[in-house]
Write a protein that holds these residues in place. Structure first.
Motif, PDB file in Angstrom:
ATOM      1  N   UNK A  32       5.878  12.601   2.341  1.00  0.00           N
ATOM      2  CA  UNK A  32       6.686  11.963   3.369  1.00  0.00           C
ATOM      3  C   UNK A  32       5.856  10.939   4.121  1.00  0.00           C
ATOM      4  N   UNK A  33       6.403  10.445   5.215  1.00  0.00           N
ATOM      5  CA  UNK A  33       5.688   9.401   5.944  1.00  0.00           C
ATOM      6  C   UNK A  33       4.419   9.933   6.593  1.00  0.00           C
ATOM      7  N   UNK A  90      -1.418   9.672   6.628  1.00  0.00           N
ATOM      8  CA  UNK A  90      -2.736  10.310   6.589  1.00  0.00           C
ATOM      9  C   UNK A  90      -3.615   9.658   5.521  1.00  0.00           C
ATOM     10  N   UNK A  91      -3.038   9.362   4.372  1.00  0.00           N
ATOM     11  CA  UNK A  91      -3.803   8.701   3.309  1.00  0.00           C
ATOM     12  C   UNK A  91      -4.219   7.303   3.735  1.00  0.00           C
ATOM     13  N   UNK A 105       0.826  -1.211   0.000  1.00  0.00           N
ATOM     14  CA  UNK A 105       0.000   0.000   0.000  1.00  0.00           C
ATOM     15  C   UNK A 105       0.862   1.263   0.000  1.00  0.00           C
ATOM     16  N   UNK A 106       1.906   1.258   0.794  1.00  0.00           N
ATOM     17  CA  UNK A 106       2.804   2.418   0.872  1.00  0.00           C
ATOM     18  C   UNK A 106       3.483   2.659  -0.473  1.00  0.00           C
ATOM     19  N   UNK A 107       3.948   1.592  -1.108  1.00  0.00           N
ATOM     20  CA  UNK A 107       4.614   1.735  -2.414  1.00  0.00           C
ATOM     21  C   UNK A 107       3.648   2.275  -3.469  1.00  0.00           C
ATOM     22  N   UNK A 108       2.385   1.852  -3.409  1.00  0.00           N
ATOM     23  CA  UNK A 108       1.393   2.348  -4.367  1.00  0.00           C
ATOM     24  C   UNK A 108       1.163   3.844  -4.160  1.00  0.00           C
ATOM     25  N   UNK A 131       4.410   4.904  13.325  1.00  0.00           N
ATOM     26  CA  UNK A 131       5.780   4.422  13.477  1.00  0.00           C
ATOM     27  C   UNK A 131       6.060   3.275  12.505  1.00  0.00           C
ATOM     28  N   UNK A 132       5.062   2.442  12.246  1.00  0.00           N
ATOM     29  CA  UNK A 132       5.237   1.352  11.297  1.00  0.00           C
ATOM     30  C   UNK A 132       5.373   1.885   9.873  1.00  0.00           C
ATOM     31  N   UNK A 133       4.629   2.949   9.571  1.00  0.00           N
ATOM     32  CA  UNK A 133       4.730   3.573   8.255  1.00  0.00           C
ATOM     33  C   UNK A 133       6.101   4.194   8.093  1.00  0.00           C
ATOM     34  N   UNK A 134       6.601   4.822   9.133  1.00  0.00           N
ATOM     35  CA  UNK A 134       7.909   5.475   9.086  1.00  0.00           C
ATOM     36  C   UNK A 134       9.022   4.462   8.850  1.00  0.00           C
TER      37      UNK A 134
END
Length: 65
Positions: free
Chosen positions: A38-39, A44-45, A26-29, A61-64
């Motif tokens: 940024x993270x 937020x998305x 999801x983050x890569x998309x 923190x996991x997203x970061x």
């Protein structure tokens, strides 16, 4: 008592780590669509998307990481 202190715990303590494969995808998309985010923006998305789907959102923190 000295023997007990020297002895290592037989099992790891704490909660086992969660699988990050779906979150990473999801983050890569999101990053491919908006590379300047940024993270915090990505989180937020993800938070808005999870809220609209009625599921818990990931920790920032996991997203970061």
């Amino acid at each position: 008592m000295a023997e007990r202190v020297k002895q290592r715990p037989s099992k790891a303590r704490g909660r086992p780590p969660l699988a990050d494969d779906d979150l990473v995808d999801e983050i890569k998309a999101i990053i491919s669509e908006m590379p300047t985010y940024g993270y915090r923006g990505v989180h937020a998305i993800l938070r808005r998307k999870a809220r609209s789907e009625g599921r818990p959102w990931p920790n920032a923190k996991r997203v970061y990481r």
